[in-house]
Enzyme design. Sequence first.
Site, PDB file in Angstrom:
ATOM      1  CE  LYS A   1      -1.734  -1.723   3.695  1.00 37.03           C
ATOM      2  NZ  LYS A   1      -2.483  -2.044   4.918  1.00 37.03           N
TER       3      LYS A   1
ATOM      4  N   GLY B   1      -8.156   2.520  11.010  1.00 33.82           N
ATOM      5  CA  GLY B   1      -8.655   1.225  10.567  1.00 33.82           C
ATOM      6  C   GLY B   1      -8.637   1.004   9.066  1.00 33.82           C
ATOM      7  CB  THR B   2      -7.233   2.891   6.169  1.00 29.96           C
ATOM      8  OG1 THR B   2      -5.949   3.084   6.770  1.00 29.96           O
ATOM      9  CG2 THR B   2      -8.040   4.172   6.281  1.00 29.96           C
ATOM     10  N   GLY B   3      -6.183   0.034   7.054  1.00 28.84           N
ATOM     11  CA  GLY B   3      -5.495  -1.208   6.680  1.00 28.84           C
ATOM     12  C   GLY B   3      -6.335  -2.433   6.970  1.00 28.84           C
ATOM     13  CB  CYS B   4      -8.418  -3.353   9.905  1.00 32.21           C
ATOM     14  SG  CYS B   4      -7.184  -3.146  11.207  1.00 32.21           S
TER      15      CYS B   4
END
Length: 268
Positions: A173, A206-209
């Site tokens: 990412k 929490g974007t990665g999750c």
Amino acid sequence: MKTALTIAGSDSSGGAGIQADIKTFSAHGVFGMSVITAVTAQNTQKVIDVQDMTPDIIGKQIDAIFQDIEVDAVKIGMVSQIKSIEIIAEKLNIYKPTNLVLDPVMVSKSGYKLLNPMAIDTLVKEILPLSYVITPNIPEAEEIAGIRIDTFKDMEWAAKRIYDMGPKYVLIKGGHMPGDATDLLYDGKNAKYLEGKRINTKNTHGTGCTLSSAIASNLALGFCIDEAVKKAKDYITLAVKYSLSLGKGVGPTNHFYELYRKAGIKID
């Protein structure tokens, strides 16, 4: 109905971890299940403390799911300790799930170390070879690959090194890079760049999750990796664009924006 299992930590503020994963599964029409690896006391400002689950209860949670319910995809998030990683790997080798998405959560947005540095080698050795796709951000990719990433060529080199550790696909990412949010998907031969506009908001908790869970959801629904990643990127882009200004710090993404919009529910 398709199913997805998240093996991760609990976020008491609801923006990341197990809570974000379950919301994301639900938003995609996938039935979500969970194995809790740790309980965190955290909010939009900081992680206050972490209580790890014992390896025994982690293993029993995994048994409980796989001995009863068919699992179409698995997402692994926060796993802090060596023994926890080892029991997860042991169980995955027994049940051999498909569509395993590994999000190597290392540090929270507030800077709290969520993965014991001593456990990184165990994660690489035990879980990476079992993974269908791994989704590190730039700092995580640097840690795993052992190189510094300053350019897109560096991203490609890191992706190749991580690929050689065992996963079928590597998605690095690019949110930590300057400019637009451009990610890199590598399949062992080709590097594909996925461009996306950077959204000017602080609310990215929490974007990665959420992204990794969206990928798992799409894989569970039968999409190929390219389409699963593209759909997940579109989903997280909207979730960030219409993120929620909750709390005094880094607010959460809006997991149900499309559902609220279709239902005529206005979220301020």
